[in-house]
Scaffold this motif. Sequence first.
Motif, PDB file in Angstrom:
ATOM      1  N   LEU A   1     -14.002   6.793   5.901  1.00  0.00           N
ATOM      2  CA  LEU A   1     -12.772   6.032   6.126  1.00  0.00           C
ATOM      3  C   LEU A   1     -13.035   4.534   6.362  1.00  0.00           C
ATOM      4  O   LEU A   1     -12.283   3.695   5.829  1.00  0.00           O
ATOM      5  CB  LEU A   1     -11.995   6.648   7.296  1.00  0.00           C
ATOM      6  N   PRO A   2     -14.080   4.109   7.124  1.00  0.00           N
ATOM      7  CA  PRO A   2     -14.287   2.659   7.342  1.00  0.00           C
ATOM      8  C   PRO A   2     -14.409   1.839   6.062  1.00  0.00           C
ATOM      9  O   PRO A   2     -13.771   0.777   5.947  1.00  0.00           O
ATOM     10  CB  PRO A   2     -15.557   2.611   8.189  1.00  0.00           C
ATOM     11  N   PRO A   3     -15.193   2.275   5.043  1.00  0.00           N
ATOM     12  CA  PRO A   3     -15.248   1.454   3.816  1.00  0.00           C
ATOM     13  C   PRO A   3     -13.887   1.341   3.129  1.00  0.00           C
ATOM     14  O   PRO A   3     -13.576   0.288   2.545  1.00  0.00           O
ATOM     15  CB  PRO A   3     -16.243   2.220   2.931  1.00  0.00           C
ATOM     16  N   ALA A   4     -13.086   2.396   3.211  1.00  0.00           N
ATOM     17  CA  ALA A   4     -11.759   2.327   2.597  1.00  0.00           C
ATOM     18  C   ALA A   4     -10.877   1.324   3.328  1.00  0.00           C
ATOM     19  O   ALA A   4     -10.096   0.585   2.711  1.00  0.00           O
ATOM     20  CB  ALA A   4     -11.111   3.715   2.615  1.00  0.00           C
ATOM     21  N   ILE A   5     -11.027   1.261   4.673  1.00  0.00           N
ATOM     22  CA  ILE A   5     -10.247   0.304   5.460  1.00  0.00           C
ATOM     23  C   ILE A   5     -10.678  -1.127   5.161  1.00  0.00           C
ATOM     24  O   ILE A   5      -9.851  -2.039   5.034  1.00  0.00           O
ATOM     25  CB  ILE A   5     -10.411   0.623   6.967  1.00  0.00           C
ATOM     26  N   ASP A   6     -11.981  -1.338   5.025  1.00  0.00           N
ATOM     27  CA  ASP A   6     -12.512  -2.700   4.851  1.00  0.00           C
ATOM     28  C   ASP A   6     -12.388  -3.223   3.430  1.00  0.00           C
ATOM     29  O   ASP A   6     -12.718  -4.377   3.163  1.00  0.00           O
ATOM     30  CB  ASP A   6     -13.984  -2.732   5.276  1.00  0.00           C
ATOM     31  N   SER A   7     -11.932  -2.388   2.522  1.00  0.00           N
ATOM     32  CA  SER A   7     -11.792  -2.827   1.135  1.00  0.00           C
ATOM     33  C   SER A   7     -10.867  -4.039   1.042  1.00  0.00           C
ATOM     34  O   SER A   7      -9.830  -4.091   1.699  1.00  0.00           O
ATOM     35  CB  SER A   7     -11.235  -1.678   0.286  1.00  0.00           C
TER      36      SER A   7
END
Length: 884
Positions: A772-778
């Motif tokens: 989930l973090p990489p998806a948020i930071d996109s």
Amino acid sequence: MSERAAASCAEAPPGDYRGRKKALLDALRASGPGTRGVRAALTRLSALADDALRALWAQRGFDDGPALLAVGGYGRGELFPYSDIDVLLLLPDGCDAAQDAALRARIEGFITDCWDAGLEIGSAVRSIGDCLQAGAEDVTVQTALLEARCMAGSRALFDAFRQRHQAALAPLDFFSAKRLELRQRHVKYEDTPYALEPNCKESPGGLRDLQIILWTARAAGIGGRWDDLHRAGLVTAHELRQLRHNEALLSSIRCRLHLVAGRREDRLVFDLQNAVAESFGLSHRLAADGRVLLRASEVLMRRYYWAAKAVTQLNQILLQNLEEHLRAAHGEPAPALRRINPRFFDRDGLIEVASDELYQRQPHAVLETFLLYTQTPGVKGLSARTLRALYNARSVMNHAFRADPVNRRTFLAILQQPQGITHAMRLMNQTSVLGRTLWVFRRIVGQMQHDLFHVYTVDQHILMVLRNVRRFFMAEHAHEYPFCSQLAAGWDKPWLLYVAALFHDIAKGRGGDHSRLGALEVRRFCAEHGVAGADAELLEFLVREHLSMSRIAQSEDLSDPEVIAAFARQVGNERQLTALYLLTVADLRGTSPKVWNAWKGKLLEDLYRLTVRSLGGRAPDADAVIEARKREALRELTPAGGPPALPPPLWEQLQVSYFMRHDAGDIAWHARELSPALAGSAATAPDQPLRATTVRARLSPVGEGLQVLVHASDRPDLFARICGWFERSGFSILEAKIHTTRDVWALDTFQIVRPEAPEDYAEFIDAVQAELPPAIDSQGPLPAPRLGRLSRRVRSFPVAPRVDLRPDEKGQRWLLSVTASDRMGLLYGIARVLAAHQIDVELARITTLGERVEDSFLLQGAQLQHARTQLAIEQELLDVLEPA
């Protein structure tokens, strides 16, 4: 079908089976509504297949050795439009087609010719000995052979087969096997004739339930026609008419279902129900203002359910009679009778009337039957004689019967018994006594609910809710819902809740507000049955408000003291609150297995407890609540034997709303998970990146799904990105609580589940925390929503999309309510619209009711002050909700 239409079918070339069948089916389609002519059409289809098979048999030049037999339903001489044509190639004993190359080639050629001609046959090749062995091993084969008839070939061989097959039949054993088969089939179809997509052949109350009676009668040597059972004294003249009428209706439905589908289809699936209804000439029933009260499909299905209900009753009566007949023929003594009172006996655990005319002579005995059922130890049902007497006593249960004070007292007495109430009410419904005692109940028997989350007809849903309420008062079910059982233990009049359950949806299908119409009905019931004062007021309140608690719990902000205070004023007192809570839980659990979950249970319990405090004059003081939660959270954060924990720095960054919306356990978990990350960022050198996005997940304390914590730099599209990742990963969001800290970081929590829930959610925790973090930071633009296809059921019964955007009572925030048909990607599409207009979501409640969603959001954003922006948001949301 008209004689002219039948003649046109006969004029087609004899060898053109496909053309002749098409002409016959076209004539059947054009024959108009109703059930007349269907039996003749099925017979013509069978005769058409007979002619073609005989011609192909003759072309292959079979000698006088083998015989061609029609078996199964085709053996009965009826053939539905797209049913298989079951045939048996019967060989003399000692004749082996595998060894005789010429015979084998002839048989293979015959089967190929059949398929080439358009005859979709199901074939078997057996000798008489093979048939007997297969029948002994499989009662289904034995049943198919029971209806065999000879179409071509050796008549002597067929006569020998029939004689040996009949001699090998043990009628009582055959009966027992078929009854077991029936029970297993009923279990497969959830033991109810009221499935929303029933199989008109196999479901309880379907054609198969009628056929099993004729099979066992044929095996017993009585005969295979209804007239044969009538002559044998097993069927009354009235039952004979009912059997023929309901068989004709079910056969007509099955026949038209085949025609509409253009294939073999025995399930009344949603896609086809309306087309089948129209083929019967049925149309929507409209109110005076043009509103649809009943769809054509609902009218059809109600007819089907009434027929299936009648077949279920007749099946019970006749199978019991057949069993008694067979056991008597077998020399077994009849079960002993134990007298219960002058009117009734206990016949081996079944209540039996003392005379067939009991109910005509003493109408009060009708309801006494069911009162005795609840009072007599060891009784588990009604005998065939009693079922038949009730079936023939319908004319007795008239207006005078319903107005009789004795009957009204008896009905209440049944509801006031300590045991057996649910089963008694179900028996009363199965025997049509309930609908004739409560005439208003009769109007909802077999009525479908096209709201996409009820999986039962209205009468079955009501009885399911009654069962659920009843279980709250039974010690053996206390483990299911302990809090409900605890509240029920202190309730003095359980029967009031049973009456509320019976009436809460009694006015469904009339148009208008069924809650208010139902309240009028229960008021009338109270006046007629001597229920007065506070009891009558409670019943009217419960029926009128039975949807209120669920709506508030699932769509309102329960941390808002004004929401709780308003609900407390609505319920008035703790007694009414407790009754409403118990009815609400029972109602939600009685709609569909998919509707109830632990999270909804927690919301309802939270609302109940908060309202109890408010009613007791303990309205929440926000400051006191916050301080109490902080102290409890600090106790949880204090290590065993260590010094008291200090307030985490994180708390200084959080608004009052955060502490109001989270309990102490959640607050402590957030602090424990985020403090290390926040401490690390404080020690970071000035030239190094500051905090990183943090995601933590744990098994939900509620007991179902995961609880996910997200701490990330706030941005307008954050909620949309999180929703998009959850949906792509197969998770559904039940609730989202969104908070922005004073230093502009988001602290969001989500309750998530998987629709196809695994046994262990723990296996997903690592994936959520890592992916989930990489998806948020996109940083890329939000991708367009990939909305999934609507389900077959939703396409048949669409929900009109609705968007309601309005300010809250304080005018500080906005409430958004969305109703639509559910599909993958819908929530992300909504979140993406809000992100595009830089609207912040503070609270989201995602309510999925079967295949309908009713979502609510608490919003904040300066743009919402502009009417043009409001209209634009509403239109864009409707575009997302509208099915493609």
